[in-house]
Design a protein around this motif. Sequence first.
Motif, PDB file in Angstrom:
ATOM      1  N   GLU A  74      14.565  -2.207  32.351  1.00 34.17           N
ATOM      2  CA  GLU A  74      15.390  -1.538  33.294  1.00 34.17           C
ATOM      3  C   GLU A  74      16.686  -0.966  32.753  1.00 34.17           C
ATOM      4  OE1 GLU A  74      14.531  -0.613  36.454  1.00 34.17           O
ATOM      5  OE2 GLU A  74      12.516  -1.111  35.676  1.00 34.17           O
ATOM      6  N   LYS A  77      15.768   1.841  30.478  1.00 36.85           N
ATOM      7  CA  LYS A  77      15.811   3.064  31.684  1.00 36.85           C
ATOM      8  C   LYS A  77      17.225   3.380  32.097  1.00 36.85           C
ATOM      9  CE  LYS A  77      11.051   2.035  33.175  1.00 36.85           C
ATOM     10  NZ  LYS A  77      10.245   1.390  34.334  1.00 36.85           N
ATOM     11  N   ALA A  78      17.720   2.657  32.259  1.00 32.32           N
ATOM     12  CA  ALA A  78      19.465   3.129  32.675  1.00 32.32           C
ATOM     13  C   ALA A  78      20.136   3.689  31.612  1.00 32.32           C
ATOM     14  CB  ALA A  78      20.076   1.822  33.092  1.00 32.32           C
ATOM     15  N   LYS A  80      18.468   5.405  29.147  1.00 30.04           N
ATOM     16  CA  LYS A  80      17.846   6.940  29.078  1.00 30.04           C
ATOM     17  C   LYS A  80      18.334   7.614  30.160  1.00 30.04           C
ATOM     18  CE  LYS A  80      14.944   9.591  27.254  1.00 30.04           C
ATOM     19  NZ  LYS A  80      14.855  10.081  25.961  1.00 30.04           N
ATOM     20  N   SER A  81      18.671   7.276  31.361  1.00 36.80           N
ATOM     21  CA  SER A  81      19.073   8.272  32.309  1.00 36.80           C
ATOM     22  C   SER A  81      20.590   8.549  31.867  1.00 36.80           C
ATOM     23  CB  SER A  81      18.960   7.715  33.586  1.00 36.80           C
ATOM     24  OG  SER A  81      19.717   6.526  33.774  1.00 36.80           O
ATOM     25  N   GLU A  82      21.431   7.814  31.144  1.00 37.38           N
ATOM     26  CA  GLU A  82      22.921   7.889  30.986  1.00 37.38           C
ATOM     27  C   GLU A  82      22.952   8.962  29.941  1.00 37.38           C
ATOM     28  OE1 GLU A  82      25.677   7.164  32.494  1.00 37.38           O
ATOM     29  OE2 GLU A  82      24.905   6.433  34.417  1.00 37.38           O
ATOM     30  N   GLU A  84      20.967  11.082  26.727  1.00 39.46           N
ATOM     31  CA  GLU A  84      19.757  11.593  26.172  1.00 39.46           C
ATOM     32  C   GLU A  84      19.872  11.313  24.500  1.00 39.46           C
ATOM     33  OE1 GLU A  84      16.821  12.778  27.077  1.00 39.46           O
ATOM     34  OE2 GLU A  84      17.075  12.267  29.053  1.00 39.46           O
TER      35      GLU A  84
END
Length: 360
Positions: A74, A77-78, A80-82, A84
Motif C-alpha cells: 500500500e 501504491k501511494a 506511485k499515485s504521488e 510517476e
Amino acid sequence: MIILGSTGSIGKNACLLAGEHGIKINALACYKNYKELNEQIAKFNPKLVYIKDENLKKYINHKHVFTQIDGMVEFLKACKSEFEGDLLINSLVGFDGLEPSYHAQKLGFKLALANKESLVAGGKFLDTEAINPIDSEHFGLKFLLKSSPKIKKLIITASGGAFYNLSQKELKTATPQMALKHPNWDMGAKITIDSATMANKLFEVLEAYYLYSTKSIDACIERTSSIHALIDFVDGSSTAHLSKTDMKLAIAHAIGLGEKEILENVNLLELKSIKFRPINLNKYRIFALKDEVLKNPDLGVIINAANDETVYKFLEGKAGFLDISENIFKALDKFGSSSIKSIEDVFEINQKVREFCKGI
C-alpha cells in the motif's frame, strides 16, 4: 527516488549521494531506526515515509507515515499515485525485500536492487533485465560487460570473511562477536555472518545467473577486496574490475551517476599484493551447493530461509556457527523436491522451511 532500507548502510550512502548531486528523495522506508529516519526526514523532506514497527509511528516527525499495519504494498501504491517514474532503491534486509521488489516492478518503478533475497528466492518472477544491481560484484560484472565480446565465464571474488584463517576445529567454537569482524567491509550483522559462511557468495552466484542469464559462474578468494569481479571471454581475453572498498560507487551507477566522479581511483603503484585462491569446499560447505543451485535455482528459497533462521539463532547464542550449514542441508533434504510455479509458492515454501528450522 524512493529508498527502502534508508537507515542501513546502503540507504545512508544513497542519501549521501542524493544530497551531493541534487537528487530529490520522495519517500523513505525503514524497519525501526526512527531516530535516523527523523534526521533523514528533516534533511530531505520526503512526501511519504514508512516504518515497519507500528509502535514507533508516534515518534516519526511526518504527517504521512505508513507501517506494517498498512503494508509495504500500500505504501508503494501511494508512492506511485504521488510521483510517476521514480527510481526505487530496495536495500531492505532479508526475505521481506522480495515483496516490494516484485510489486515495485509491477507498479512500473525502476528497481535498483541491493536486496539479495529478491533474486535468490524470487528471481524467476522478476524482470531481471530491468534491474540495476547494487552489489560490488554484480556492479563490477555489469561494468565489464559494456560492449563486450561473448562471455565464457563470470567470476566474482570473496574476501573469505572473518574466519578465513581458522581451522575447521576452531569453527566449532566460533562466536558471533568473532564472526562480525569482517576484514574489509563495514556491513550489517546478517550479511557479515553470511560472508563468514560463504552463503553470501552462493547467493551472489545465483543473483548473477538471474541478472546475466548464464550458468558459467564461479567465485574465488581475493583477500583485499580490491577486485570485485572478473570475466573470461571466449576469445581468450580476461578482464577485471578494481575499485576501493566503498559501496557508493555501485549505488551511484544504479541511480544514474555513472559519469560523475564518485571515488578516487585505485593507485596501482600502491596496490597490495593480490592473490587468487580457490574456495575450500570442506570449510565453506554452503558454497559447495553452487553447481546444484545453478542446475535448480528454485533451491534458493529453501537455502535462504534455512540460512536466515539459523543465522539469527547464532547471533542470539542459540546455535553454533557450524549449525548454519548443517540446517541448510537438513532443509534441502526435506524440501528439496518442492515445485515452485508461482510467486505464492515462494512465500509458502519460505514459511514452511522457517517453521522447520525453528523446530531444530
